[in-house]
Scaffold this active site. Structure first.
Site, PDB file in Angstrom:
ATOM      1  N   ASP A   9      10.019  -0.393 -11.274  1.00 38.87           N
ATOM      2  CA  ASP A   9      10.276   0.578 -12.392  1.00 38.87           C
ATOM      3  C   ASP A   9      11.644   1.173 -12.027  1.00 38.87           C
ATOM      4  O   ASP A   9      11.797   2.511 -11.645  1.00 38.87           O
ATOM      5  CB  ASP A   9       9.195   1.832 -12.240  1.00 38.87           C
ATOM      6  N   ASP A  13      16.036   2.774  -5.923  1.00 43.72           N
ATOM      7  CA  ASP A  13      15.481   2.090  -4.658  1.00 43.72           C
ATOM      8  C   ASP A  13      14.977   0.736  -5.234  1.00 43.72           C
ATOM      9  O   ASP A  13      14.951  -0.369  -4.298  1.00 43.72           O
ATOM     10  CB  ASP A  13      14.619   2.693  -3.801  1.00 43.72           C
ATOM     11  N   ASP A  14      14.377   0.619  -6.420  1.00 42.90           N
ATOM     12  CA  ASP A  14      13.965  -0.517  -6.914  1.00 42.90           C
ATOM     13  C   ASP A  14      14.990  -1.548  -7.188  1.00 42.90           C
ATOM     14  O   ASP A  14      15.021  -2.875  -6.897  1.00 42.90           O
ATOM     15  CB  ASP A  14      13.094  -0.310  -8.238  1.00 42.90           C
ATOM     16  N   ASN A  38       9.098   5.644 -12.751  1.00 45.96           N
ATOM     17  CA  ASN A  38      10.236   6.559 -12.667  1.00 45.96           C
ATOM     18  C   ASN A  38      11.001   7.074 -14.003  1.00 45.96           C
ATOM     19  O   ASN A  38      11.329   8.072 -14.094  1.00 45.96           O
ATOM     20  CB  ASN A  38      11.397   5.800 -11.744  1.00 45.96           C
ATOM     21  N   THR A 124       6.347  -2.226  -6.604  1.00 44.31           N
ATOM     22  CA  THR A 124       7.047  -0.922  -6.008  1.00 44.31           C
ATOM     23  C   THR A 124       7.205   0.359  -6.978  1.00 44.31           C
ATOM     24  O   THR A 124       8.172   0.983  -7.055  1.00 44.31           O
ATOM     25  CB  THR A 124       8.582  -1.362  -5.766  1.00 44.31           C
ATOM     26  N   ASN A 158       4.903  12.847  -1.375  1.00 44.54           N
ATOM     27  CA  ASN A 158       6.385  13.454  -1.814  1.00 44.54           C
ATOM     28  C   ASN A 158       6.063  14.068  -3.317  1.00 44.54           C
ATOM     29  O   ASN A 158       6.771  14.462  -4.049  1.00 44.54           O
ATOM     30  CB  ASN A 158       7.364  12.597  -2.007  1.00 44.54           C
ATOM     31  N   GLU A 164       1.839  10.538  -2.640  1.00 43.19           N
ATOM     32  CA  GLU A 164       3.342   9.842  -2.997  1.00 43.19           C
ATOM     33  C   GLU A 164       3.100   9.486  -4.590  1.00 43.19           C
ATOM     34  O   GLU A 164       2.317   9.290  -5.108  1.00 43.19           O
ATOM     35  CB  GLU A 164       3.214   8.494  -1.955  1.00 43.19           C
ATOM     36  N   PHE A 165       4.321   9.442  -5.012  1.00 40.52           N
ATOM     37  CA  PHE A 165       4.630   9.223  -6.458  1.00 40.52           C
ATOM     38  C   PHE A 165       3.875   8.191  -6.952  1.00 40.52           C
ATOM     39  O   PHE A 165       3.113   8.364  -8.103  1.00 40.52           O
ATOM     40  CB  PHE A 165       6.047   9.080  -6.784  1.00 40.52           C
ATOM     41  N   ASN A 166       4.214   6.681  -6.722  1.00 40.78           N
ATOM     42  CA  ASN A 166       3.611   5.612  -7.158  1.00 40.78           C
ATOM     43  C   ASN A 166       1.864   5.507  -7.279  1.00 40.78           C
ATOM     44  O   ASN A 166       1.539   5.207  -8.156  1.00 40.78           O
ATOM     45  CB  ASN A 166       3.945   4.293  -6.365  1.00 40.78           C
ATOM     46  N   HIS A 239      13.222   3.526  -0.382  1.00 39.17           N
ATOM     47  CA  HIS A 239      11.886   3.093  -0.157  1.00 39.17           C
ATOM     48  C   HIS A 239      11.762   1.628  -0.388  1.00 39.17           C
ATOM     49  O   HIS A 239      11.274   0.879   0.410  1.00 39.17           O
ATOM     50  CB  HIS A 239      10.984   3.829  -1.087  1.00 39.17           C
ATOM     51  N   ASP A 240      11.896   1.129  -1.750  1.00 43.76           N
ATOM     52  CA  ASP A 240      11.177   0.206  -2.042  1.00 43.76           C
ATOM     53  C   ASP A 240      11.757  -1.311  -1.263  1.00 43.76           C
ATOM     54  O   ASP A 240      10.997  -2.172  -1.285  1.00 43.76           O
ATOM     55  CB  ASP A 240      11.555  -0.178  -3.860  1.00 43.76           C
TER      56      ASP A 240
HETATM   57  C1  BDR Z   1       8.676   5.920  -4.932  1.00 43.89           C
HETATM   58  O1  BDR Z   1       8.753   6.526  -5.938  1.00 43.89           O
HETATM   59  C2  BDR Z   1       9.812   6.153  -6.783  1.00 43.89           C
HETATM   60  O2  BDR Z   1      10.622   7.066  -7.242  1.00 43.89           O
HETATM   61  C3  BDR Z   1      10.795   5.145  -5.998  1.00 43.89           C
HETATM   62  O3  BDR Z   1      11.174   4.170  -6.703  1.00 43.89           O
HETATM   63  C4  BDR Z   1       9.630   4.682  -5.232  1.00 43.89           C
HETATM   64  O4  BDR Z   1       8.962   3.502  -5.441  1.00 43.89           O
HETATM   65  C5  BDR Z   1       8.888   6.577  -3.798  1.00 43.89           C
HETATM   66  O5  BDR Z   1       7.683   7.620  -3.613  1.00 43.89           O
HETATM   67 CA    CA Z   2       9.919   2.299  -7.436  1.00 42.12          CA
END
Ligand code: BDR
Ligand code: CA
Length: 312
Positions: A9, A13-14, A38, A124, A158, A164-166, A239-240
């Site tokens: 997405d 970082d992707d 994202n 990711t 986060n 975590e977001f994903n 991250h990714d």
């Molecule tokens: C993940 O969430 C997205 O914002 C980043 O691309 C990463 O995959 C980090 O929490």
């Molecule tokens: Ca990502």
């Protein structure tokens, strides 16, 4: 080489994950699939195509997938990635277009058309596409080589105190993916918060002096500011690409086997990835978590992949 499908997405970082996967000859990038995360699906799909142009990887096919989570409403990470999903750079107009096939069907067809245990899925973003793919074609669970995903954490968060977001934006999809019998590596925040883009890293990238290196520096500039303001980081965690680095050279990311599951019902903890460290992992445990990153080796790989763009 490792054949992979990158389900992403982009996302700052992707974008780096795409450049690393495309720029290292240990990785055979069969295709990129996109998922709303994202930013909205149209934005992240456009971003994937733009990044492929910058990275001179226009032969890599792109397929768009799910625009929203299985159950919950769309939730984007605008504060971290901006209105475009890749704020901080001028996005070049793509020179290729998205494929006709749905991402879920591309994933199924590609995995089933290749020899068993030769294709690795690398998500990711939110796990919506991967969950739907394995529900539509259950044989994927024994056919893929492994799943190496960025998401979760034990037990840090986060997007909430513990999620975590994903994982948090589509926990039902994550629950499906974490409970399949395929080998699964969770490259979570515990690992990716070690992948900090320090000023020294930026200097190395600046030394390359190419369009792609300037593009990455533009991304890092926005990412640095966003992570400072939103989450108090001095240097942004990238991250990714840690998932790709692990596949290129497993010695760069140490891992530990542990049973994993995803919380769906907690009022404070929905989307938490729960790791059970109470005893040694039982026989037949198919899940592991990434623990420790070799920071220098990781960033050398990334810098080399940015440099490799010029030779394509
Ligand atoms: C993940 O969430 C997205 O914002 C980043 O691309 C990463 O995959 C980090 O929490
Ligand atoms: Ca990502």
């Amino acid at each position: 080489t490792r054949k992979i499908i990158l389900d992403c997405d982009p996302g700052h970082d992707d974008a780096v994950a795409i450049i690393l996967a495309g720029g290292n000859d240990k990785i055979d990038l069969l295709g990129i699939t996109t998922v709303g995360g994202n930013q909205t699906l149209p934005k992240v799909t456009h971003n994937a195509l733009s990044v492929l142009r910058v990275a001179r990887l226009t032969e890599v096919p792109v397929f768009a997938g799910c625009a929203r989570p299985l159950v919950r409403d769309v939730e984007v990470a605008e504060g971290i990635h901006g209105d475009s999903g890749l704020d901080g750079v001028e996005l070049p107009e793509p020179v290729t277009s998205v494929g006709d096939q749905h991402a879920v069907d591309f994933i199924i067809e590609t995995v089933m058309a290749n020899e068993p245990h030769t294709v690795t899925l690398v998500p990711t973003g939110p796990l919506t596409n991967i969950a739907l793919a394995v529900r539509k074609e259950p044989r994927l669970a024994e056919r893929v080589q492994e799943v190496v995903l960025m998401g979760g954490g034990y037990h840090t968060g986060n997007w909430s105190a513990v999620a975590e977001f994903n994982i948090k934006v589509d926990p039902e999809a994550a629950h499906i993916v974490f409970n399949e019998k395929w080998p699964l590596t969770m490259v979570g925040l515990d690992l990716t918060h070690q992948a900090l883009a320090t000023p020294e890293v930026e200097e190395d990238i600046r030394g390359i002096g190419s369009q792609c290196s300037e593009f990455v520096l533009g991304l890092f500039g926005f990412f640095r500011q966003a992570y400072k303001e939103q989450q108090g980081f001095d240097n942004p965690p990238v991250h990714d690409p840690c998932t790709i680095a692990y596949l290129i050279d497993p010695s760069v990311v140490s891992t530990r086997k542990v049973p994993l599951d995803v919380e769906l019902n907690g009022t404070l903890t929905v989307g938490m990835t729960v790791a059970d460290f109470r005893a040694p992992a039982p026989d037949g445990c198919t899940t592991q978590v990434a623990v420790k990153l070799d920071h220098a080796a990781f960033w050398k790989m990334v810098v080399d992949s940015i440099r490799a763009v010029e030779t394509r």
